[in-house]
Design a protein around this motif. Structure first.
Motif, PDB file in Angstrom:
ATOM      1  N   PRO A 109      -9.390 -22.783   4.390  1.00 32.79           N
ATOM      2  CA  PRO A 109      -9.602 -21.327   4.456  1.00 32.79           C
ATOM      3  C   PRO A 109      -8.381 -20.550   4.919  1.00 32.79           C
ATOM      4  N   GLN A 110      -7.640 -21.093   5.873  1.00 34.16           N
ATOM      5  CA  GLN A 110      -6.459 -20.367   6.360  1.00 34.16           C
ATOM      6  C   GLN A 110      -5.414 -20.229   5.261  1.00 34.16           C
ATOM      7  N   ASP A 111      -5.161 -21.326   4.537  1.00 35.31           N
ATOM      8  CA  ASP A 111      -4.201 -21.267   3.432  1.00 35.31           C
ATOM      9  C   ASP A 111      -4.658 -20.289   2.360  1.00 35.31           C
ATOM     10  N   LEU A 112      -5.949 -20.294   2.085  1.00 40.32           N
ATOM     11  CA  LEU A 112      -6.478 -19.492   0.981  1.00 40.32           C
ATOM     12  C   LEU A 112      -6.600 -18.010   1.322  1.00 40.32           C
ATOM     13  N   TYR A 113      -6.963 -17.679   2.564  1.00 43.40           N
ATOM     14  CA  TYR A 113      -7.388 -16.315   2.862  1.00 43.40           C
ATOM     15  C   TYR A 113      -6.499 -15.539   3.836  1.00 43.40           C
ATOM     16  N   PHE A 114      -5.625 -16.200   4.586  1.00 42.70           N
ATOM     17  CA  PHE A 114      -4.865 -15.474   5.607  1.00 42.70           C
ATOM     18  C   PHE A 114      -4.113 -14.276   5.014  1.00 42.70           C
ATOM     19  N   GLN A 115      -3.357 -14.521   3.968  1.00 34.60           N
ATOM     20  CA  GLN A 115      -2.556 -13.424   3.418  1.00 34.60           C
ATOM     21  C   GLN A 115      -3.433 -12.385   2.724  1.00 34.60           C
ATOM     22  N   ARG A 116      -4.511 -12.824   2.109  1.00 27.85           N
ATOM     23  CA  ARG A 116      -5.423 -11.852   1.495  1.00 27.85           C
ATOM     24  C   ARG A 116      -6.081 -10.973   2.566  1.00 27.85           C
ATOM     25  N   CYS A 117      -6.379 -11.549   3.711  1.00 24.32           N
ATOM     26  CA  CYS A 117      -6.979 -10.773   4.801  1.00 24.32           C
ATOM     27  C   CYS A 117      -6.001  -9.732   5.337  1.00 24.32           C
ATOM     28  N   PHE A 118      -4.721 -10.093   5.401  1.00 19.50           N
ATOM     29  CA  PHE A 118      -3.722  -9.107   5.850  1.00 19.50           C
ATOM     30  C   PHE A 118      -3.634  -7.966   4.839  1.00 19.50           C
ATOM     31  N   GLU A 119      -3.709  -8.306   3.550  1.00 14.71           N
ATOM     32  CA  GLU A 119      -3.705  -7.261   2.514  1.00 14.71           C
ATOM     33  C   GLU A 119      -4.926  -6.352   2.656  1.00 14.71           C
ATOM     34  N   LEU A 120      -6.087  -6.944   2.919  1.00 14.54           N
ATOM     35  CA  LEU A 120      -7.291  -6.139   3.110  1.00 14.54           C
ATOM     36  C   LEU A 120      -7.164  -5.241   4.333  1.00 14.54           C
ATOM     37  N   ALA A 121      -6.585  -5.773   5.405  1.00 19.12           N
ATOM     38  CA  ALA A 121      -6.398  -4.976   6.617  1.00 19.12           C
ATOM     39  C   ALA A 121      -5.435  -3.820   6.362  1.00 19.12           C
ATOM     40  N   THR A 122      -4.416  -4.070   5.556  1.00 22.19           N
ATOM     41  CA  THR A 122      -3.458  -3.016   5.225  1.00 22.19           C
ATOM     42  C   THR A 122      -4.103  -1.942   4.351  1.00 22.19           C
ATOM     43  N   GLN A 123      -4.940  -2.367   3.427  1.00 23.74           N
ATOM     44  CA  GLN A 123      -5.550  -1.435   2.480  1.00 23.74           C
ATOM     45  C   GLN A 123      -6.762  -0.701   3.062  1.00 23.74           C
ATOM     46  N   HIS A 124      -7.608  -1.419   3.808  1.00 27.65           N
ATOM     47  CA  HIS A 124      -8.886  -0.851   4.256  1.00 27.65           C
ATOM     48  C   HIS A 124      -8.976  -0.652   5.764  1.00 27.65           C
ATOM     49  N   GLY A 125      -8.040  -1.258   6.523  1.00 24.40           N
ATOM     50  CA  GLY A 125      -8.214  -1.249   7.967  1.00 24.40           C
ATOM     51  C   GLY A 125      -9.263  -2.269   8.362  1.00 24.40           C
TER      52      GLY A 125
END
Length: 462
Positions: A109-125
Motif C-alpha cells: 500500500p505504501q508503494d502504491l498510494y503514498f504519492q497519490r495521497c500527496f497529490e490528493l492532499a495537494t488537490q483537495h486538502g
C-alpha cells in the motif's frame, strides 16, 4: 527516541535533519510514521524527498550531509508542508480502508498510494464530503494500472505446469550456451576501470569519459562476467575476496530455476536467485508498475537476463558492476591501509567520508575492540561488516542496476554511473550507522553490558 544533538556549525546528515523536522510537526502523521515517531523509510523515499524537498530543483539539498544553512532550508520546506502532510496521512488511511473494502491484496500500500495521497492532499486538502468515493476510485485506478504486474499475478503465471516446463527448458538452453573466458581477457579492462575511478573521485569531473565509453564499446562488462563464470581469480585486484564478491554463495553460480515464492528476509545472493525471486523485488519496489513490460514479456526477458554475464543485459550497467567491484575491494572504513596500493581518487573519497563519521567513530572502535563482545555477537557481526564492506556494497549495487536493466535505463555517461556507485556507498554507510546505533541502544538497555560497551569504546581500545 529523538536523534542526538549535533554541534552548531557542523555539517548534519540529511536523514537526521528530516527526522527532527518531521518530529517537530507534531501529531497527525501517525499513518506515515514508525512506532517511535520518525518518518517511515518509504515516507522519505516517496514523499519527503521527491515531493517536498525536490532535489532536482534544489541540488544543494540532494547531498547526504548539509551545512547549517541548507539544513535550515530543508527543515523549513518540511514545516511549510505540514498541512499537506497531515492531509496525506488522512488520505492514506482512507485509501487503505477502501482497499480492504474492495478486497485488493496485491502490492504494498505504501508503494502504491503514498504519492497519490500527496497529490490528493495537494488537490483537495484534508478528506471531506465525498472523499470515500474519491478514495475508492483511486484504489480501482491503481489496481487497473498494474495491468497484472503484481507478485500474486507472477505467482499464478509461474504456477502453470506447461509454462514452467517451457521456462525450465529455456533456462537450461540459455545457461548451456554460455561462453567463458580466461582472466587474461580482462587485463585491459582493469586499466580502463582504474582510469575511470580516478576521474570519478576528482573534483569537477566531466560528464563524459573516453575510458568509460571505451569500456562500454569494448564490452568489458561482458568479459568480466564470462571470466567469473570460469572462476577466474584475481580479476578484482585483491586476493582476499571471493571472485564473485558475494554476488553468489557458490564458487560459480548455477543455472537459475523458475521458483515458486520469495521473501525479502530469505532472498538468496543476487546470482543465485530464481526467476521468481529476481522479479519479486522488482514488483515489490515499483511505485509505477505501468512502466514495466507486461508480465509475459517481463518473465520472458528475465530468462535471458538471468543467464547473461553478471545477470544483466545492458553493457553500461555491466560496466558499472565492474567499476563497483573495483571500488568495493578497496573500501577500507577501518583505515587499516591494507591493499592501499592502486587505490584511486574514488576510493579515497569514499573511504575518507566513511572514516570521518563523527557520530559513530566511538562505536566503530567498540566493534573492533579485542575485548569480549558484551552482548555475545551483535557487535562482532557489525565489526565483520566493516572488515568486508564489499559484500553489502556489491549486493546493493546489483539490485539497483538490475532494476534499471528491467526498465531499460542505461548509464550512458560516467557522471550517472558515479552517482549510482557513490550513492550505494552512502547507503551502505548509513545502514551500518543505523545498525551500530541500534546495537548500542540494546546494550544500554541491558543490565551489566552498558559499562562493558563503554569500556570497549574508549579511544585506546581499537
Amino acid at each position: 527516541m529523538p536523534p542526538p544533538s549535533q554541534p552548531t556549525g557542523e555539517p548534519r546528515p540529511r536523514a537526521m535533519v528530516i527526522e527532527q523536522a518531521w518530529r517537530d510537526l507534531g501529531p497527525g502523521l501517525e499513518a506515515l510514521s514508525g512506532p517511535a515517531g520518525a518518518p517511515l523509510t518509504r515516507t522519505v523515499k516517496l514523499i519527503v524527498l521527491p515531493l517536498v524537498v525536490r532535489p532536482a530543483l534544489r541540488p544543494e539539498l540532494g547531498v547526504d550531509f548539509l551545512d547549517p544553512a541548507e539544513a535550515d532550508r530543508l527543515a523549513a520546506l518540511i514545516r511549510g508542508s505540514s498541512t499537506r502532510l497531515v492531509a496525506t496521512a488522512q488520505w492514506f488511511t482512507l485509501l487503505k480502508k477502501a482497499r480492504r473494502a474492495l478486497g485488493v491484496v496485491a502490492g504494498h500500500p505504501q508503494d502504491l498510494y503514498f504519492q497519490r495521497c500527496f497529490e490528493l492532499a495537494t488537490q483537495h486538502g484534508a478528506p471531506s464530503a465525498g472523499a470515500e468515493a474519491v478514495a475508492r476510485a483511486v484504489v480501482e485506478d491503481v489496481a487497473d494500472a498494474d495491468g497484472g504486474r503484481t507478485v500474486e499475478a507472477l505467482k499464478k503465471h509461474l504456477a502453470d505446469p506447461v509454462r514452467r516446463a517451457r521456462l525450465d527448458q529455456e533456462l537450461t538452453a540459455a545457461w548451456e550456451s554460455r561462453r567463458t573466458v580466461p582472466a587474461s581477457d580482462v587485463a585491459s579492462a582493469v586499466v580502463r576501470a582504474a582510469e575511470v575511478l580516478e576521474l570519478c573521485g576528482a573534483p569537477g569531473q566531466p560528464g563524459r569519459s573516453p575510458a568509460y565509453l571505451s569500456m562500454i564499446e569494448a564490452e568489458d562488462g561482458r568479459a568480466y562476467g564470462r571470466a567469473l563464470w570460469a572462476l577466474a581469480a584475481g580479476v578484482w585486484g585483491g586476493t582476499d575476496q571471493p571472485s564473485h564478491l558475494g554476488l553468489t554463495a557458490r564458487q560459480v553460480p548455477a543455472c537459475p530455476g523458475v521458483g515458486r515464492g520469495a521473501s525479502t528476509a530469505t532472498l538468496a545472493a543476487p546470482l543465485d536467485r530464481t526467476l521468481f525471486e529476481r522479479l519479486f523485488l522488482v514488483l515489490q519496489s515499483s511505485a509505477r508498475r505501468e512502466e514495466l513490460p507486461a508480465l509475459p514479456e517481463l518473465v520472458g526477458r528475465e530468462v535471458g537476463r538471468s543467464c547473461a554475464p553478471l545477470g544483466l543485459y545492458d553493457e553500461s550497467l555491466r560496466v558499472t558492476v565492474v567499476l563497483g567491484g573495483r571500488l568495493a575491494v578497496g573500501l577500507d572504513p577501518l583505515g587499516t591501509g591494507e591493499g592501499a596500493q592502486g587505490r584511486t581518487s574514488a576510493h579515497r573519497a569514499v573511504n575518507s567520508r566513511w572514516r570521518r563519521e563523527a557520530s559513530v567513530l566511538r562505536a566503530r572502535r567498540m566493534t573492533v575492540s579485542p575485548r569480549p563482545d558484551p552482548d555475545g555477537g551483535a557487535l562482532e557481526a557489525l565489526a565483520q561488516d566493516l572488515r568486508t564492506p564489499w559484500a553489502a556494497y556489491m549486493r546493493r549495487l546489483w539490485v539497483r542496476l538490475h532494476g534499471r536493466d528491467v526498465r531499460d535505463a542505461p548509464l550512458g555517461e560516467v557522471a550517472s554511473a558515479w552517482a549510482v556507485l557513490d550513492g550505494v556507498a552512502r547507503s551502505v554507510m548509513m545502514d551500518h550507522r543505523a545498525r551500530v546505533r541500534s546495537a548500542l541502544r540494546a546494550l544500554s538497555a541491558t543490565p551489566g553490558t552498558a559499562s562493558a560497551a563503554v569500556a570497549a569504546a574508549e579511544p585506546g581500545s581499537a
